[in-house]
Scaffold this active site. Structure first.
Site, PDB file in Angstrom:
ATOM      1  N   ASN A  10      -9.912   6.280  -2.427  1.00 26.55           N
ATOM      2  CA  ASN A  10      -9.968   6.434  -0.965  1.00 26.55           C
ATOM      3  C   ASN A  10      -8.649   6.960  -0.414  1.00 26.55           C
ATOM      4  O   ASN A  10      -8.633   7.834   0.456  1.00 26.55           O
ATOM      5  CB  ASN A  10     -10.304   5.094  -0.292  1.00 26.55           C
ATOM      6  N   VAL A  16      -3.523  -2.149   3.904  1.00 31.25           N
ATOM      7  CA  VAL A  16      -4.744  -2.917   3.660  1.00 31.25           C
ATOM      8  C   VAL A  16      -5.740  -2.046   2.889  1.00 31.25           C
ATOM      9  O   VAL A  16      -6.656  -1.457   3.461  1.00 31.25           O
ATOM     10  CB  VAL A  16      -5.370  -3.425   4.989  1.00 31.25           C
ATOM     11  N   PRO A  17      -5.552  -1.944   1.565  1.00 33.38           N
ATOM     12  CA  PRO A  17      -6.518  -1.184   0.779  1.00 33.38           C
ATOM     13  C   PRO A  17      -7.870  -1.885   0.712  1.00 33.38           C
ATOM     14  O   PRO A  17      -7.937  -3.116   0.676  1.00 33.38           O
ATOM     15  CB  PRO A  17      -5.874  -1.091  -0.603  1.00 33.38           C
ATOM     16  N   HIS A  18      -8.926  -1.080   0.716  1.00 33.81           N
ATOM     17  CA  HIS A  18     -10.293  -1.598   0.644  1.00 33.81           C
ATOM     18  C   HIS A  18     -11.211  -0.444   0.247  1.00 33.81           C
ATOM     19  O   HIS A  18     -10.787   0.708   0.231  1.00 33.81           O
ATOM     20  CB  HIS A  18     -10.717  -2.194   1.989  1.00 33.81           C
ATOM     21  N   ALA A  19     -12.437  -0.778  -0.060  1.00 35.15           N
ATOM     22  CA  ALA A  19     -13.435   0.232  -0.421  1.00 35.15           C
ATOM     23  C   ALA A  19     -14.815  -0.325  -0.100  1.00 35.15           C
ATOM     24  O   ALA A  19     -14.964  -1.503   0.214  1.00 35.15           O
ATOM     25  CB  ALA A  19     -13.323   0.574  -1.908  1.00 35.15           C
TER      26      ALA A  19
END
Length: 156
Positions: free
Chosen positions: A47, A63-66
């Protein structure tokens, strides 16, 4: 309200050579405790490769997320504090690109994503709390700072 940031998901590390490694390190506690799988970690990194460092929500904070896509087993948020900030862009001179705190967000679906963001927003909304987290010397201090902030919000 269930607390999503627990002691098992907190870490303090010295440094990471780059942002990709920083995300991998920040995800380790979620992986070790079976919140997520390796594919989720790779999706978080992809991402940022695809969209740029949109996960840097404030100076010092990413704030990494997927999308869960079956790669999240249970909802949680990890926090990894890096003693040496990590650059999330290539422009060295912009201090807003340097991150000391990485909160990895693992949500099983859109509704749990909102609950997680609500708790995280409460923490990130306070420059004082961010400064306290950066100054913390150990994981117990990190947890105490977070719990104090979330309890204050419940009292409001």
């Amino acid at each position: 309200m269930t607390k999503l940031i627990t002691s098992e998901l907190l870490r303090i590390v010295d440094q990471a050579p780059n942002w990709e490694t920083a995300i991998r390190i920040a995800a380790e506690s979620l992986l070790a405790n079976h919140y997520i799988n390796d594919a989720y970690v790779e999706s978080m990194i992809q991402n940022v490769r695809d969209l740029g460092p949109y996960i840097v929500l404030a100076p010092n904070v990413a704030v990494p997320h997927a999308r869960p896509d079956g790669n999240v087993n249970r909802m949680g948020i990890s926090l990894t504090k890096f003693k040496q900030p990590v650059n999330f862009r290539n422009e060295q001179e912009d201090e807003d690109n340097w991150v000391s705190l990485i909160f990895c967000l693992a949500a099983v679906d859109a509704s749990s994503h909102l609950v997680a963001l609500q708790q995280l927003g409460s923490i990130l909304d306070s420059d004082e709390v961010i400064d306290q987290l950066i100054a913390a010397d150990n994981e117990d201090q990190l947890l105490a700072i977070i719990n104090t902030k979330l309890e204050e919000d419940l009292d409001d």
